[in-house]
Write an enzyme that holds these catalytic residues in place. Structure first.
Site, short mmCIF file in Angstrom:
data_model
loop_
_atom_site.label_atom_id
_atom_site.label_comp_id
_atom_site.label_asym_id
_atom_site.label_seq_id
_atom_site.Cartn_x
_atom_site.Cartn_y
_atom_site.Cartn_z
N CYS A 1 0.83 -1.21 0.00
CA CYS A 1 0.00 0.00 0.00
C CYS A 1 0.86 1.25 0.00
CB CYS A 1 -0.96 0.01 1.19
SG CYS A 1 -0.14 0.11 2.79
N CYS B 1 -3.10 -2.41 8.71
CA CYS B 1 -2.69 -1.06 9.14
C CYS B 1 -2.31 -1.12 10.62
CB CYS B 1 -3.81 -0.06 8.93
SG CYS B 1 -4.65 -0.22 7.32
FE1 FES Z 1 -1.76 0.13 4.25
FE2 FES Z 1 -3.54 1.31 5.80
S1 FES Z 1 -3.78 0.79 3.69
S2 FES Z 1 -1.47 0.85 6.25
#
Ligand code: FES
Length: 144
Positions: free
Chosen positions: A34, A103
């Site tokens: 991400c 996360c």
């Molecule tokens: Fe990767 Fe939140 S989408 S840390």
């Protein structure tokens, strides 16, 4: 409603944002998939985490979990701080959607990375506490 009020609160009003000057330990972690990045800095006195701050370049859940994770370790002994888990962080926020659990793992890893630096620097690593750092090797994107 997908996000709890606590997640929204910590996202809109994050606690402990910033960077401690002359920190005793710091840890930066990122998630390759991400692209989110977190840096945690700690002030440690007499075996107690007296201050913790974070800088997160990432999604709302990454901000909320780093805010909560730093709140949870402030005032704790190193031994207690080592026991922080991403599940406890998510629970303290009244839960996260499954797709956002990684996360919270990133927040745990940022804290653990800073603690690991401190433990290595001060020769505190032992066979008993080494396993608390195992999660640093996990791919945060696979966290369930
Ligand atoms: Fe990767 Fe939140 S989408 S840390």
């Amino acid at each position: 409603m997908q996000y709890s009020e606590k997640v929204m609160d910590h996202f809109m009003n994050p606690r402990n944002v910033g960077e401690i000057e002359n920190a005793d330990a710091s840890g930066t972690v990122g998630n390759a998939k991400c692209g989110d990045i977190m840096k945690v800095t700690l002030k440690i006195e007499n075996g107690v985490v007296v201050d913790a701050k974070f800088k997160t370049f990432g999604c709302g859940s990454a901000i909320a979990t780093s805010s909560m994770a730093t709140e949870m370790i402030k005032g704790k002994t190193l031994d207690e701080a080592l026991r922080l888990t991403n599940k406890a962080v998510a629970e303290a926020l009244d839960g996260l959607p499954p797709i956002k659990m990684h996360c919270s793992l990133l927040a745990e890893q940022a804290v653990k990375s800073a603690l690991q630096e401190y433990f290595i620097k001060n020769n505190l690593l032992t066979d008993e506490n080494r396993h608390f750092f195992d999660k640093l090797d996990e791919d945060a994107h696979d966290a369930g």
